[in-house]
Design an enzyme around this catalytic site. Structure first.
Site, PDB file in Angstrom:
ATOM      1  N   SER A  82      -3.526  -0.273   0.072  1.00  0.00           N
ATOM      2  CA  SER A  82      -3.266   0.771  -0.918  1.00  0.00           C
ATOM      3  C   SER A  82      -3.781   0.358  -2.293  1.00  0.00           C
ATOM      4  O   SER A  82      -3.493  -0.746  -2.762  1.00  0.00           O
ATOM      5  CB  SER A  82      -1.751   1.046  -0.989  1.00  0.00           C
ATOM      6  OG  SER A  82      -1.467   2.036  -1.940  1.00  0.00           O
ATOM      7  N   GLY A  83      -4.545   1.243  -2.921  1.00  0.00           N
ATOM      8  CA  GLY A  83      -5.103   0.966  -4.238  1.00  0.00           C
ATOM      9  C   GLY A  83      -6.484   0.353  -4.212  1.00  0.00           C
ATOM     10  O   GLY A  83      -7.038   0.013  -5.254  1.00  0.00           O
TER      11      GLY A  83
ATOM     12  N   THR B  84      -9.578   6.608  -1.108  1.00  0.00           N
ATOM     13  CA  THR B  84      -9.672   8.038  -1.389  1.00  0.00           C
ATOM     14  C   THR B  84     -10.899   8.360  -2.231  1.00  0.00           C
ATOM     15  O   THR B  84     -11.609   9.340  -1.974  1.00  0.00           O
ATOM     16  CB  THR B  84      -8.397   8.521  -2.103  1.00  0.00           C
ATOM     17  OG1 THR B  84      -7.256   8.286  -1.264  1.00  0.00           O
ATOM     18  CG2 THR B  84      -8.480  10.000  -2.422  1.00  0.00           C
TER      19      THR B  84
ATOM     20  N   ASN C 125      -0.683   2.038  -6.797  1.00  0.00           N
ATOM     21  CA  ASN C 125      -1.789   2.980  -6.941  1.00  0.00           C
ATOM     22  C   ASN C 125      -1.276   4.243  -7.625  1.00  0.00           C
ATOM     23  O   ASN C 125      -0.266   4.812  -7.210  1.00  0.00           O
ATOM     24  CB  ASN C 125      -2.353   3.308  -5.547  1.00  0.00           C
ATOM     25  CG  ASN C 125      -3.609   4.158  -5.611  1.00  0.00           C
ATOM     26  OD1 ASN C 125      -4.059   4.533  -6.688  1.00  0.00           O
ATOM     27  ND2 ASN C 125      -4.165   4.462  -4.460  1.00  0.00           N
TER      28      ASN C 125
ATOM     29  N   SER D 148      -2.040   7.440  -4.914  1.00  0.00           N
ATOM     30  CA  SER D 148      -1.962   6.944  -3.544  1.00  0.00           C
ATOM     31  C   SER D 148      -1.809   8.106  -2.565  1.00  0.00           C
ATOM     32  O   SER D 148      -0.987   8.999  -2.746  1.00  0.00           O
ATOM     33  CB  SER D 148      -0.774   5.988  -3.403  1.00  0.00           C
ATOM     34  OG  SER D 148      -0.630   5.570  -2.064  1.00  0.00           O
ATOM     35  N   SER D 149      -2.625   8.103  -1.506  1.00  0.00           N
ATOM     36  CA  SER D 149      -2.496   9.120  -0.453  1.00  0.00           C
ATOM     37  C   SER D 149      -1.264   8.799   0.375  1.00  0.00           C
ATOM     38  O   SER D 149      -1.177   7.734   0.978  1.00  0.00           O
ATOM     39  CB  SER D 149      -3.746   9.128   0.436  1.00  0.00           C
ATOM     40  OG  SER D 149      -4.887   9.486  -0.294  1.00  0.00           O
TER      41      SER D 149
ATOM     42  N   GLY E  13      -3.513   2.768   3.584  1.00  0.00           N
ATOM     43  CA  GLY E  13      -3.817   1.352   3.512  1.00  0.00           C
ATOM     44  C   GLY E  13      -2.562   0.534   3.772  1.00  0.00           C
ATOM     45  O   GLY E  13      -1.439   1.034   3.720  1.00  0.00           O
TER      46      GLY E  13
ATOM     47  N   GLU F 148       0.590  -1.574   3.309  1.00  0.00           N
ATOM     48  CA  GLU F 148       1.536  -1.514   2.195  1.00  0.00           C
ATOM     49  C   GLU F 148       2.645  -2.536   2.366  1.00  0.00           C
ATOM     50  O   GLU F 148       3.208  -2.684   3.465  1.00  0.00           O
ATOM     51  CB  GLU F 148       2.168  -0.116   2.080  1.00  0.00           C
ATOM     52  CG  GLU F 148       1.224   0.945   1.597  1.00  0.00           C
ATOM     53  CD  GLU F 148       1.923   2.269   1.319  1.00  0.00           C
ATOM     54  OE1 GLU F 148       1.289   3.132   0.687  1.00  0.00           O
ATOM     55  OE2 GLU F 148       3.094   2.431   1.723  1.00  0.00           O
TER      56      GLU F 148
END
Length: 1007
Positions: free
Chosen positions: A124-125, A129, A174, A177-178, A406, A408
């Protein structure tokens, strides 16, 4: 390949020099990790990443894999000029870029006619995306055009802000973040034109709707609505701009994010919804749903002395029922009571204070989660392949784009993080399967000597999570359906009993003393491929059950909001089958996704996060090393360095490269393996540079050898081609010069007689005029425009203009329908009679003449019977003035095929045959007086008729045409004389006045 320069050798031959379009900055470090000198050194790998990151070179190749480092800032490398630079260029020719990977995947799809997919992975981050958005933008802008391409491109691009608003949120790692997984298939026809797309979404993090960790936010759309919505919208939704007033938005204590502008985000969302095709009604209902979630969070409960729970916020409940379109009393009942079914009987049980709060949160999560699914379905409708798709389906191909969670690790990790990290494990397993294990297994299958590269195979972790009957998901499902008092702690105990000896599973009870100090009693630890993660079991059972009380479903099914009604189907209430648990649904979705990805040719983007602080220019070596390790980049690099990049079946290899060897050209008659061996030996390959497998030949330097063999013939072909192009160019220049000379000479002699000196110029002028005339012909009979002709064509131009006008008039007349032809005939007659003669004519021009102003129901049946076979063709109400006293009498004036009939209710008062009508008189003023003059010799007629009608132009025109008395219509400039009796004469005088007034005078009638 682009040839940037050429050199002349010692022997005088021209030798092409292959140069990449690389600047000195682009050459910082190594562009492809495969070319790294010390490829076994992790330190050298990371140092190369750091050097390039320092120069804002965030992309680096590793064979066909693209490694991307998040810069945490905008870089000027995504302009249309950059897209054009990478379009159609060989993958390794210029500096690494995500556009190069996108273009290479697109060209591979067109060349091989095989479906492709791009897998974007990273924690994540790391920028997954943003990478997917850049790929989508490249395809939308650079692919060939199509009549539907513009709308499809807009829908593709505008789907991103919609999905980000409803599915992305700020987390600790993030800002964007999605919180859901997305897989998009872009469909191309046989020409490579995008013709459709489809999106699949996975496991939206619904718990975020009701709870956020400190420093995090709810989904963007809530803040965008409060910040950017109009005053009218907020007033309708009963919302305040301050997010601190809503309990679902205050738990993270982070109402604003410095890197995001919620007002601009709202503008982008509204525009995107419009482009995608949402109607105003759908947008309003969508806003109602968003507002209802916020009001639902502010709905509070109280508890009476006897334990009964009740709603304390009546105003919030009233607003909530208004927005959701449900019955207020039914919703109140459903929030405080639940229905139980036992032995076929329904019972209503009150909820405790805690249960009511949980039911409210469950409803909020269900409404938002199902609305998000509806939103994706709506977007898919706008992206769907139009028509039957038959022409595209036969030769169509697909490029899949996977942008999913991602890895986490938070301070408190729950059910959502467990599912997200399980997904990351499956993607890592797929990467291992396609890039490491499959490659090494292929060498073993081909019988090629190979020194295996050691790597961590995470299949053991995937089995720990998903194995039937013994995996964590199976145990969780069993505990959810087990009779008795199941809870999160009993689930943890079941895990300990079943998985106690597993090397990748630890709990507080099973851990050693050192681990127990950092592992809570309600936690279990999984040793993922990316590191250790502690999961809190609190809420696992509730989130896996994903239950919503039946009573709440019943209320939602009755909603008048079409979105809510669509999301809560009535079939749910009838279906007695127990739905799958959330974790099992997610596992099955992932299994289907893996099958889809395995059926396609993959390309990889491995995203790396340089630091945890989201700061540009900062490179945390420890964090990057950890990601390089768990992403398996070093193992992948070693496999690529030790392996053979080029592999082909014997038959395909011979078919493509047999022209390089005289013995294999044009046809090889022997065994395929012998032909391949003959070919590679002729090319001068050393034994260590290639391997002959059972069915494949494996090598890594074919292109360079092929280029050296074909260099001479290529130079000859290029020289011939360039010479031919130069000769063509010289011929075109020579012809152009001759043409210019002839035009100049013709212009000088343009006023002389047609001859050799000016023939070409005059022909050109005539041709140009005719072409101009063709482009600018009048479009209608009312269009009087006409291009100005040259002097020599004045007469011809006039003839053409008249011919064109006749042609347009003919087409116009042929296109007129019969009813319109009749209308126009009447209008033409009215114009001849009254234009410039009567004041009331101009206002009547725009009004259509009606077929009749009296329907069958207005004419008395006795009158119809009296008329017999005579059919009434027109009828109108009039005022008739008596001969004695000139009193107004209401009458009906009927026109048949042979006579004028004056009717009083049920009685025919007077009949005037058309032959007995000698004329019609009207005044020039705007009154409605008309006088019908009859023959005095006709004994049947009493006297002339003096009538008043509101539609005098229409009536006089129809009477004149039907009686064939157009020439007998008189527009009097003064008074009108009429026969009042057999021997008497009357006069109607007209004077102007403010209003219509009829009065009897001593000798005449004044008006």
């Amino acid at each position: 390949m682009r040839y940037q320069a050429r050199e002349v050798g010692v022997d005088g031959r021209v030798r092409l020099v292959l140069e990449g379009a690389l600047t000195a900055r682009d050459r910082v470090g190594v562009q492809d990790f495969v070319l790294l000198e010390n490829f076994n050194s992790e330190a050298a790998f990371i140092e190369n990443l750091r050097r390039r990151f320092t120069e804002n070179l965030i992309y680096t190749y590793m064979g066909s894999v693209l490694v991307s480092v998040n810069p945490y800032k905008d870089l000027e490398i995504y302009s249309p000029q950059h897209m054009e630079r990478y379009r159609g260029v060989s993958y390794y020719e210029i500096s690494p870029h995500i556009y190069a990977l996108s273009d290479n995947t697109y060209r591979a799809m067109k060349t091989s006619r095989r479906d492709q997919c791009i897998l974007i992975s990273g924690e994540s981050g790391a920028g997954k995306t943003e990478a997917s958005k850049k790929i989508l933008l490249y395809y939308a802008v650079s692919c060939p055009a199509h009549q539907r391409m513009a709308s499809l491109r807009d829908c593709l691009l505008q789907s991103t802000p919609v999905l980000e608003a409803f599915g992305n949120a700020k987390t600790l790692r993030n800002d964007n973040s999605s919180r859901f997984g997305k897989y998009m298939d872009i469909q191309f026809d046989f020409r490579g034109v995008p013709v459709g797309a489809h999106i699949l979404n996975y496991l939206l993090e619904k718990s975020r709707v009701v709870h956020q960790n400190h420093g995090e936010r709810n989904y963007h759309v809530f803040y965008q609505l409060l910040e950017g919505g109009t005053e009218e919208q907020l007033l309708h939704l009963h919302l305040d701009r301050n997010p601190q007033k809503y309990l679902y938005l205050v738990k993270g204590n982070c109402p604003r994010v410095s890197s995001m502008n919620d007002k601009n985000g709202w503008k982008a969302l509204v525009k995107a919804l419009s482009v995608i095709g949402f109607t105003e009604g759908e947008v309003q209902e969508l806003l109602d749903v968003i507002g209802s979630v916020l009001h639902l969070g502010n709905t509070q409960f109280g508890e009476e002395e006897d334990g009964q729970t009740y709603v304390t916020t009546e105003m919030e409940l009233k607003t909530l029922t208004q927005l959701l379109g449900v019955d207020g009393a039914a919703l109140t009942e459903a929030l405080t009571h639940k229905k139980l079914t036992a032995n076929g009987e329904e019972m209503i049980s009150p909820l405790t204070f805690e249960q009511a709060g949980a039911a409210r949160d469950a409803l909020a999560q269900a409404v938002y989660g199902r609305t998000f699914t509806w939103l994706v379905e709506k977007i898919n409708q706008s992206l769907a392949l139009q028509g039957d798709g038959t022409s595209c389906r036969d030769g169509s191909s697909v490029i899949g784009l996977l942008d999913i969670y991602g890895f986490e690790v938070f301070q408190h990790n729950s059910f959502e993080q467990f599912c997200i990290n399980y997904c990351s494990e499956k993607l890592q397993q797929l990467f291992i399967e396609l890039t490491l294990r499959s490659e090494q297994e292929e060498y073993e299958t081909e019988g090629v000597a190979w020194e295996p590269v050691q790597y961590f195979d995470n299949k053991v972790i995937c089995d720990l999570i998903e194995e039937k009957h013994k995996g964590i998901i199976s145990i969780l499902d069993e505990e959810c359906v087990r009779p008795g008092e199941a809870c999160d702690l009993s689930f943890l105990e079941k895990l300990e009993d079943t998985l106690g000896g597993h090397a990748h599973f630890v709990t507080h009870k099973l851990a050693n003393g050192k681990t127990r100090r950092v592992l809570g009693r309600e936690e279990f630890r999984l040793l993922h491929y990316a590191g250790e993660v502690n999961y809190t079991v609190t809420g696992f059972l509730d989130k896996n059950n994903d239950t919503l009380y039946r009573s709440l479903k019943e209320v939602m099914c009755q909603s008048t909001n079409h979105i809510v009604e669509h999301c809560f189907r009535r079939g749910e209430l009838v279906d007695q089958k127990r739905p799958e648990m959330a974790a099992t649904q997610f596992k099955n979705s992932l299994t289907k996704l893996m099958e889809t990805l395995m059926s396609k040719e993959p390309s990889y983007v491995r995203c790396i996060k340089p630091n945890d602080a989201k700061q540009p220019g900062r490179f945390d070596e420890v964090l990057v090393r950890h990601q390089v390790k768990y992403l398996g980049l070093m193992e992948n690099l070693r496999v690529r360095r030790a392996g053979f990049a080029y592999r082909r079946h014997f038959e395909a290899f011979l078919q493509r490269y047999k022209p390089l060897c005289p013995e294999t050209w044009p046809v090889w008659q022997g065994e395929l393996a012998e032909g391949v061996s003959t070919l590679v030996q002729y090319l001068g390959y050393k034994p260590e540079e290639y391997k002959m497998g059972r069915y494949l030949v494996l090598m890594n330097t074919l292109y360079q050898r092929r280029w050296r063999r074909w260099e001479g013939p290529i130079i000859v072909i290029q020289a011939a081609w360039r010479g031919m192009k130069a000769r063509r160019r010289a011929r075109r220049r020579r012809d152009a010069a001759d043409l210019i000379r002839r035009l100049i000479k013709g212009f000088i002699h343009r006023h002389e007689e047609y001859g050799p000196d000016n023939d070409y110029f005059l022909d050109h002028v005539r041709c140009s005029f005719l072409k101009t005339l063709r482009r600018n012909l009048p479009r209608s009979v009312l269009d009087k425009s006409w291009p100005t002709p040259p002097p020599a064509l004045t007469q011809a131009s006039e003839e053409l203009r008249q011919l064109n006008m006749r042609n347009m008039v003919r087409k116009f007349c042929l296109a007129i329908l019969p009813e319109w032809r009749k209308q126009m005939d009447q209008k033409v007659v009215a114009s001849e009679l009254f234009r410039g003669q009567k004041d009331s004519y101009p206002p009547s021009v725009a009004a259509l003449f009606l077929g009749t102003r009296l329907g069958d129901e207005h004419i008395n049946l006795k009158v119809v019977q009296t008329l017999g076979s005579e059919k009434v063709q027109y009828g109108v109400s009039v005022i008739k003035y008596d001969r004695r006293g000139f009193k107004p009498r209401p009458r009906q004036l009927l026109l048949t095929g042979s006579a004028i009939i004056l009717v009083e209710k049920t009685k025919i008062k007077q009949r005037i045959d058309y032959d007995a009508l000698r004329g019609i008189s009207v005044s020039r003023l705007s009154d409605g007086i008309l006088v019908l003059h009859v023959l005095c010799e006709d004994n049947k007629q009493k006297a002339d008729l003096v009538l008043l009608c509101d539609h005098v132009i229409e009536v006089v025109t129809k009477v004149a045409m039907m009686a064939n008395k157009v020439d007998q219509v008189n527009v009097s400039q003064g008074s009108i004389r009429f026969s009042a009796a057999r021997s008497k004469e009357g006069v109607v005088d007209f004077t102007r006045g403010p209003e219509l007034k009829v009065a009897k005078g001593k000798l005449n009638t004044k008006h």
